[in-house]
Design a protein around this motif. Structure first.
Motif, PDB file in Angstrom:
ATOM      1  N   GLN A   1       4.085   5.925   7.279  1.00 38.34           N
ATOM      2  CA  GLN A   1       3.567   6.552   8.491  1.00 38.34           C
ATOM      3  C   GLN A   1       4.487   7.662   8.967  1.00 38.34           C
ATOM      4  O   GLN A   1       4.038   8.620   9.611  1.00 38.34           O
ATOM      5  CB  GLN A   1       3.397   5.509   9.600  1.00 38.34           C
ATOM      6  CG  GLN A   1       2.815   6.077  10.891  1.00 38.34           C
ATOM      7  CD  GLN A   1       2.691   5.053  11.998  1.00 38.34           C
ATOM      8  OE1 GLN A   1       2.867   3.844  11.758  1.00 38.34           O
ATOM      9  NE2 GLN A   1       2.402   5.495  13.213  1.00 38.34           N
TER      10      GLN A   1
ATOM     11  N   ARG B   1      -0.514   5.743   3.098  1.00 35.58           N
ATOM     12  CA  ARG B   1       0.444   5.722   4.201  1.00 35.58           C
ATOM     13  C   ARG B   1       0.232   4.466   5.045  1.00 35.58           C
ATOM     14  O   ARG B   1      -0.672   4.429   5.883  1.00 35.58           O
ATOM     15  CB  ARG B   1       0.275   6.944   5.096  1.00 35.58           C
ATOM     16  CG  ARG B   1       0.736   8.256   4.525  1.00 35.58           C
ATOM     17  CD  ARG B   1       0.551   9.346   5.568  1.00 35.58           C
ATOM     18  NE  ARG B   1       0.739  10.675   5.029  1.00 35.58           N
ATOM     19  CZ  ARG B   1       0.237  11.776   5.573  1.00 35.58           C
ATOM     20  NH1 ARG B   1      -0.486  11.679   6.696  1.00 35.58           N
ATOM     21  NH2 ARG B   1       0.445  12.949   5.023  1.00 35.58           N
TER      22      ARG B   1
ATOM     23  N   LEU C   1      -6.172  10.479   0.385  1.00 36.46           N
ATOM     24  CA  LEU C   1      -5.208   9.981   1.359  1.00 36.46           C
ATOM     25  C   LEU C   1      -5.795   8.773   2.060  1.00 36.46           C
ATOM     26  O   LEU C   1      -6.896   8.843   2.611  1.00 36.46           O
ATOM     27  CB  LEU C   1      -4.866  11.060   2.385  1.00 36.46           C
ATOM     28  CG  LEU C   1      -4.001  10.644   3.570  1.00 36.46           C
ATOM     29  CD1 LEU C   1      -2.612  10.212   3.101  1.00 36.46           C
ATOM     30  CD2 LEU C   1      -3.887  11.775   4.597  1.00 36.46           C
TER      31      LEU C   1
ATOM     32  N   GLN D   1      -4.842   5.931   4.973  1.00 36.85           N
ATOM     33  CA  GLN D   1      -3.909   5.611   6.057  1.00 36.85           C
ATOM     34  C   GLN D   1      -4.262   4.221   6.595  1.00 36.85           C
ATOM     35  O   GLN D   1      -5.400   3.983   7.004  1.00 36.85           O
ATOM     36  CB  GLN D   1      -3.984   6.677   7.154  1.00 36.85           C
ATOM     37  CG  GLN D   1      -3.718   8.078   6.599  1.00 36.85           C
ATOM     38  CD  GLN D   1      -3.566   9.140   7.678  1.00 36.85           C
ATOM     39  OE1 GLN D   1      -2.535   9.801   7.751  1.00 36.85           O
ATOM     40  NE2 GLN D   1      -4.570   9.314   8.493  1.00 36.85           N
TER      41      GLN D   1
ATOM     42  N   LEU E   1      -1.334   7.500  13.284  1.00 38.01           N
ATOM     43  CA  LEU E   1      -2.240   7.849  12.201  1.00 38.01           C
ATOM     44  C   LEU E   1      -3.676   7.556  12.617  1.00 38.01           C
ATOM     45  O   LEU E   1      -3.926   6.615  13.377  1.00 38.01           O
ATOM     46  CB  LEU E   1      -1.928   7.019  10.954  1.00 38.01           C
ATOM     47  CG  LEU E   1      -0.536   7.130  10.328  1.00 38.01           C
ATOM     48  CD1 LEU E   1      -0.411   6.114   9.197  1.00 38.01           C
ATOM     49  CD2 LEU E   1      -0.287   8.539   9.814  1.00 38.01           C
TER      50      LEU E   1
ATOM     51  N   THR F   1      -6.290   5.798  11.379  1.00 41.33           N
ATOM     52  CA  THR F   1      -6.544   4.831  10.314  1.00 41.33           C
ATOM     53  C   THR F   1      -7.994   4.358  10.241  1.00 41.33           C
ATOM     54  O   THR F   1      -8.387   3.760   9.231  1.00 41.33           O
ATOM     55  CB  THR F   1      -5.640   3.602  10.499  1.00 41.33           C
ATOM     56  OG1 THR F   1      -5.936   2.981  11.759  1.00 41.33           O
ATOM     57  CG2 THR F   1      -4.167   3.985  10.452  1.00 41.33           C
TER      58      THR F   1
ATOM     59  N   SER G   1     -10.093   5.353   7.036  1.00 42.01           N
ATOM     60  CA  SER G   1      -9.652   4.684   5.811  1.00 42.01           C
ATOM     61  C   SER G   1     -10.070   3.219   5.804  1.00 42.01           C
ATOM     62  O   SER G   1     -10.550   2.700   4.783  1.00 42.01           O
ATOM     63  CB  SER G   1      -8.133   4.797   5.666  1.00 42.01           C
ATOM     64  OG  SER G   1      -7.733   6.124   5.431  1.00 42.01           O
TER      65      SER G   1
END
Length: 331
Positions: A151, A181, A239, A241, A304, A306, A309
């Motif tokens: 993060q 991440r 990516l 997160q 983040l 998130t 994701s």
């Protein structure tokens, strides 16, 4: 001796009362179905850093799913389940037939080198791995590379660790080079940054800096389940997160860590960041620790996003305040 940590430069006088009425965050529920896995249910997966906090759990999860795992770490196991490999080395020749490489190893987590030297080794070691995998691809072998970042990865991160993770992320420009991440990874027994929270949660009083909400926990087992899913997805996001959708402040994480262990949260005393940083520098000089590096990482942490994701994985995360089940307890 363990020093205090912090989450923000901003100071809030109400922080000290948080321990008495902390709210447990609710899990975020997503209705999206998990994506379809790759065609083969069993894969050959190489893991660097397999002796670490996450690596040991991930190795067990993947082997439990019948994947063939090549587990690589600094020290081998007597039964050969983990083989010797050092960051900066190329992967062993038999990894050239791996379907996936999950890169967890980090010199910054071993404490065996200076912060700057560890960052340099992380970057150069990762660069070597990426170049090796690209050679294999040019030879016609598809191999997915999953880099477990942090993060704190940002070009302007306050700590060396965050800047080095960002530098490694910038290397991953080709297809099937995936960045993950995670936020604050927690579990039992506590390790890494979470171990610092667990130690602080046992104290009667803890100095803290600020109340900005930027820490996004994820339980180690849940992270491993997500990594397993990302490894076997047909087309994972570039990516990913991972962490709590609603960030927590340092005081909230500390209170929930205490409650999770069945303890009364400590009294929290707000302090300006400057004297706290002087204290951690002094402790680092005495014990060759990295408290200031971790303090800077927490102060500069940015939340983040998130939710996308987690939705793409069809995942729901348990809140940090959940008490771990006793060994042998019924589910």
């Amino acid at each position: 001796m363990h020093g205090p940590l912090a989450a923000s430069d901003e100071c809030d006088p109400d922080d000290g009362a948080l321990h008495s009425h902390v709210q447990r965050p609710r899990p975020q529920v997503h209705d999206a179905a998990p994506p379809a896995p790759i065609a083969s249910p069993m894969s050959r997966i190489a893991i660097t850093g397999a002796r670490g906090f996450i690596g040991q759990r991930l190795t067990a999860v993947l082997r439990g799913q019948s994947h063939e795992v090549i587990a690589l770490g600094r020290t081998p196991t007597a039964n050969g389940t983990i083989r010797t490999w050092h960051l900066g080395d190329e992967l062993p020749a038999d990894c050239s037939t791996a379907d996936i490489v999950i890169h967890l190893a980090s010199a910054a987590l071993t404490g065996s080198a200076s912060v700057q030297r560890a960052a340099e080794l992380d970057i150069e070691g990762s660069r070597k791995l990426v170049a090796q995998l690209r050679r294999w691809r040019r030879d016609g072998h598809r191999c997915r590379f999953i880099f477990v970042s942090s993060q704190s990865a940002r070009p302007d991160a306050r700590n060396v660790y965050g800047r080095s993770k960002w530098t490694i992320e910038r290397l991953l420009t080709e297809p099937d080079e995936i960045i993950v991440r995670p936020g604050l990874v927690y579990g039992d027994p506590p390790a890494s940054v979470f171990a610092s929270f667990a130690r602080l949660a046992r104290l009667p009083a803890v100095p803290i800096v600020g109340a900005r909400r930027s820490i996004q926990p994820i339980e180690a087992g849940e992270l491993c389940d997500c990594l397993s899913q990302i490894a076997t997805m047909e087309q994972p996001p570039k990516l990913v997160q991972l962490g709590a959708v609603e960030p927590l402040s340092f005081a909230e994480v500390l209170s929930l860590t205490a409650l999770r262990a069945g303890r009364r949260p400590p009294l929290m005393i707000p302090l300006p960041s400057a004297p706290l940083r002087l204290l951690t520098n002094f402790i680092d000089g005495l014990f060759r620790s990295r408290l200031t590096e971790r303090l800077d990482g927490l102060i500069g942490l940015q939340p983040l996003d998130t939710a996308p994701s987690l939705a793409s994985l069809g995942r729901t995360l348990a809140p940090l305040g959940t008490r771990p089940a006793a060994p042998g307890a019924a589910p």
